[in-house]
Design an enzyme around this catalytic site. Sequence first.
Site, PDB file in Angstrom:
ATOM      1  N   ASN A 159      -0.909  -6.833  -4.242  1.00  0.00           N
ATOM      2  CA  ASN A 159      -1.416  -5.984  -5.321  1.00  0.00           C
ATOM      3  C   ASN A 159      -0.294  -5.207  -6.005  1.00  0.00           C
ATOM      4  O   ASN A 159       0.688  -4.847  -5.388  1.00  0.00           O
ATOM      5  CB  ASN A 159      -2.431  -4.979  -4.756  1.00  0.00           C
ATOM      6  CG  ASN A 159      -1.794  -4.062  -3.720  1.00  0.00           C
ATOM      7  OD1 ASN A 159      -1.539  -4.465  -2.596  1.00  0.00           O
ATOM      8  ND2 ASN A 159      -1.518  -2.822  -4.089  1.00  0.00           N
TER       9      ASN A 159
ATOM     10  N   ASP B 207      -7.394  -4.648  -5.481  1.00  0.00           N
ATOM     11  CA  ASP B 207      -6.538  -5.027  -4.350  1.00  0.00           C
ATOM     12  C   ASP B 207      -6.693  -6.507  -4.008  1.00  0.00           C
ATOM     13  O   ASP B 207      -6.778  -6.883  -2.841  1.00  0.00           O
ATOM     14  CB  ASP B 207      -6.806  -4.159  -3.110  1.00  0.00           C
ATOM     15  CG  ASP B 207      -5.778  -4.416  -2.008  1.00  0.00           C
ATOM     16  OD1 ASP B 207      -4.603  -4.630  -2.340  1.00  0.00           O
ATOM     17  OD2 ASP B 207      -6.166  -4.434  -0.820  1.00  0.00           O
TER      18      ASP B 207
ATOM     19  N   ASN C 284      -8.271 -14.286   3.241  1.00  0.00           N
ATOM     20  CA  ASN C 284      -7.177 -13.346   3.458  1.00  0.00           C
ATOM     21  C   ASN C 284      -5.961 -14.093   4.014  1.00  0.00           C
ATOM     22  O   ASN C 284      -5.628 -15.177   3.544  1.00  0.00           O
ATOM     23  CB  ASN C 284      -7.646 -12.190   4.352  1.00  0.00           C
ATOM     24  CG  ASN C 284      -6.779 -10.954   4.213  1.00  0.00           C
ATOM     25  OD1 ASN C 284      -5.657 -10.913   4.681  1.00  0.00           O
ATOM     26  ND2 ASN C 284      -7.299  -9.933   3.547  1.00  0.00           N
TER      27      ASN C 284
ATOM     28  N   GLU D  45       0.828  -1.212   0.000  1.00  0.00           N
ATOM     29  CA  GLU D  45       0.000   0.000   0.000  1.00  0.00           C
ATOM     30  C   GLU D  45       0.867   1.269   0.000  1.00  0.00           C
ATOM     31  O   GLU D  45       0.364   2.385  -0.001  1.00  0.00           O
ATOM     32  CB  GLU D  45      -0.924   0.001   1.223  1.00  0.00           C
ATOM     33  CG  GLU D  45      -2.254  -0.716   0.983  1.00  0.00           C
ATOM     34  CD  GLU D  45      -2.117  -2.162   0.554  1.00  0.00           C
ATOM     35  OE1 GLU D  45      -1.443  -2.918   1.255  1.00  0.00           O
ATOM     36  OE2 GLU D  45      -2.665  -2.534  -0.499  1.00  0.00           O
TER      37      GLU D  45
ATOM     38  N   ARG E  97      -7.521 -14.569  -2.778  1.00  0.00           N
ATOM     39  CA  ARG E  97      -8.317 -13.430  -2.290  1.00  0.00           C
ATOM     40  C   ARG E  97      -9.415 -13.046  -3.300  1.00  0.00           C
ATOM     41  O   ARG E  97     -10.454 -12.529  -2.925  1.00  0.00           O
ATOM     42  CB  ARG E  97      -7.336 -12.272  -2.080  1.00  0.00           C
ATOM     43  CG  ARG E  97      -7.897 -11.067  -1.420  1.00  0.00           C
ATOM     44  CD  ARG E  97      -6.818 -10.442  -0.551  1.00  0.00           C
ATOM     45  NE  ARG E  97      -6.832  -9.001  -0.580  1.00  0.00           N
ATOM     46  CZ  ARG E  97      -6.055  -8.237   0.191  1.00  0.00           C
ATOM     47  NH1 ARG E  97      -5.196  -8.790   1.032  1.00  0.00           N
ATOM     48  NH2 ARG E  97      -6.100  -6.930   0.122  1.00  0.00           N
TER      49      ARG E  97
ATOM     50  N   TRP F 166     -11.121 -15.074  10.388  1.00  0.00           N
ATOM     51  CA  TRP F 166      -9.809 -14.449  10.182  1.00  0.00           C
ATOM     52  C   TRP F 166      -8.684 -15.300  10.775  1.00  0.00           C
ATOM     53  O   TRP F 166      -7.529 -14.897  10.791  1.00  0.00           O
ATOM     54  CB  TRP F 166      -9.815 -13.024  10.795  1.00  0.00           C
ATOM     55  CG  TRP F 166      -8.875 -12.088  10.098  1.00  0.00           C
ATOM     56  CD1 TRP F 166      -7.650 -11.673  10.546  1.00  0.00           C
ATOM     57  CD2 TRP F 166      -9.065 -11.449   8.830  1.00  0.00           C
ATOM     58  NE1 TRP F 166      -7.069 -10.820   9.629  1.00  0.00           N
ATOM     59  CE2 TRP F 166      -7.920 -10.660   8.568  1.00  0.00           C
ATOM     60  CE3 TRP F 166     -10.097 -11.480   7.866  1.00  0.00           C
ATOM     61  CZ2 TRP F 166      -7.791  -9.902   7.407  1.00  0.00           C
ATOM     62  CZ3 TRP F 166      -9.961 -10.723   6.718  1.00  0.00           C
ATOM     63  CH2 TRP F 166      -8.818  -9.950   6.502  1.00  0.00           C
TER      64      TRP F 166
ATOM     65  N   ASP G 165      -4.715  -8.976  -3.558  1.00  0.00           N
ATOM     66  CA  ASP G 165      -3.397  -9.544  -3.267  1.00  0.00           C
ATOM     67  C   ASP G 165      -3.449 -11.065  -3.410  1.00  0.00           C
ATOM     68  O   ASP G 165      -4.303 -11.712  -2.801  1.00  0.00           O
ATOM     69  CB  ASP G 165      -2.982  -9.245  -1.823  1.00  0.00           C
ATOM     70  CG  ASP G 165      -2.750  -7.762  -1.581  1.00  0.00           C
ATOM     71  OD1 ASP G 165      -3.507  -6.958  -2.140  1.00  0.00           O
ATOM     72  OD2 ASP G 165      -1.833  -7.428  -0.829  1.00  0.00           O
TER      73      ASP G 165
HETATM   74 CA    CA Z   1      -2.927  -4.959  -0.745  1.00  0.00          CA
END
Ligand code: CA
Length: 595
Positions: free
Chosen positions: A284, A326, A426, A202, A355, A502, A328
């Site tokens: 990303n 995004d 994720n 990012e 993802r 998560w 990733d």
């Molecule tokens: Ca990312």
Amino acid sequence: MHCRNKRRKLSLALTLMATAWLATGSVQAKEVTDADIVNDAKTPGDVVSAGIGTQGQRFSPLKQINASTVKDLVPVWSMSFGGEKQRGQESQPLVHDGKMFVTASYSRLFAIDTKTGKKLWKYEQRLPDGIMPCCDVVNRGAALYANLVIFGTLDAQLVALDQDTGKVVWKTKVDEYSAGYSISAAPMIVKGMVISGVSGGEFGVIGRLEARDAKTGKLIWIRPTVEGHMGYKFDKDGNKVENGVSGTTNASWPGDLWKTGGASTWNNATYDPETNLIFVGTGNPAPWNSHLRPGDNLYSSSTVAINPDTGKIVWHYQNTPHDGWDFDGVNEFVSFDYKDPKTGKVVKAGGKADRNGFFFVNDRTNGKLLNAFPFVKEITWAKGIDLKTGRPIYNDDNRPGDPSASADGKKGSVVFSAPSFLGGKNQMPMAYSPQTGLFYVPANEWGMDIWNEPVAYKKGAAYLGAGFTIKALHDDYIGALRAVDPVTGKIVWENKNYAPLWGGVLSTGGGLVFYGTPEGFLKAVDAKSGKDLWQFQVGTGIVAPPITWEQDGEQYVAVAAGWGGAVPLWGGDVAKRVNFLEQGGSVWVFKLHKG
Ligand code: CA
Ligand code: CA
């Protein structure tokens, strides 16, 4: 005289014996060898790698805890990470020679007596004020080698500590935290080298893997994951020797954008000894605004296979070419074998729950796509993956619009995309069971409003060029643990969960699957049916993967607990929906109660 000499000899012998005992006996730990690491999955007496084996299957053959005994699973001890520093605990503990090594938020590492839960020592990295972790102050675990325990820090350093004392043996700066670099992944040991990546996609960092001598921290090779950057090997004096450019400069990136191209390697890599390949997922391409960078933007949002002996890319497969959401592709690539239903031949494959919502099966010897199917119910950005070309069939109108085409040039058209950028899956690792042939995937169902904005690179500043709001798709659940058949592409069973899942997953020879929920339950379910068999409330959300091992004839289960990670920070409407969840920071250990 004669007698005195004898006594002196005896006392010398005793001293030598005592010295030998001190050097090799109970004081110094048994060293972790390359063989211990390569065999980790087959040796249930310890857990010496992230992934419970470098292939990343997270399967333990232990079966003392099974469908009929799991009802007697009770806590043995719990240890608090203490202090005021809580937030997300995403670490997988390691267990070796009677000690547990577990990392915690804010770059902390604890050594604990596995039997009693007594803290043996703690290491706390002194972090500068300016660290820039994008997605909480997490760490996903350590690596063990020789007498060392090695982990990466939020200020982008690698630290190697003595397993017995917690004293620093070596420490090295990987890159500038002020440019957005940090480390969140667990390092991995391959052939005496510590393999590690970087976080910071990012902020326009350059993703890469690095190999160092695990005993000294000395660099052996660097392999960037953005096409156009040079790789290097280092000779014994530490001099850089060029090791080939990563791809072709400007082939899949226009102009200078490859210089700040992201593709960060922020999640754990895996290693398959059979093919001698390291598999690492890449994040990303930077910035998120895809209209600024036409082309595929290699090797972003990909699985990249690297030869550990040369540091060269052997193959790559791009899960989301020209990513604009995004997505990733850092999800772990897990080696597994299956029998081709048509030919009956054994296929050396790898599975990845990306993802972007698709589950990919690639030939792990050459990267060829073998199968790809959705593991979430709603995917808007692509109609599917073409198995012939290996490329997505895009829904072009679901790409967020170009801001330069808008009336004032400030905001492109808004689209609703699913999955959200937090992903169909994720960071939380899935598990595979060779007994059932199924992958157990912690999936989430959510979408996002997303739009693009103009952006220019500035060192140490967020480099997105996008805005977004995440939204749940259903009132009653976001998370779903799904048993996925990689050959047929079928979802065999699912267990829904109100909050987004998560934490990672563990599968066992006892026919069980363990996973934790943000609501604070560690659960055991039947691997074949998904039937709930056992649960225990740990008092805070679980966002980490459980482990299991055997000690003195008893099977233990452990998990780190502590709600946090990216969801409360980036989750938009979803973050509001789960703001009743409490933070914490501890590790829990369980075994069967003997009646
Ligand atoms: Ca990312
Ligand atoms: Ca083991």
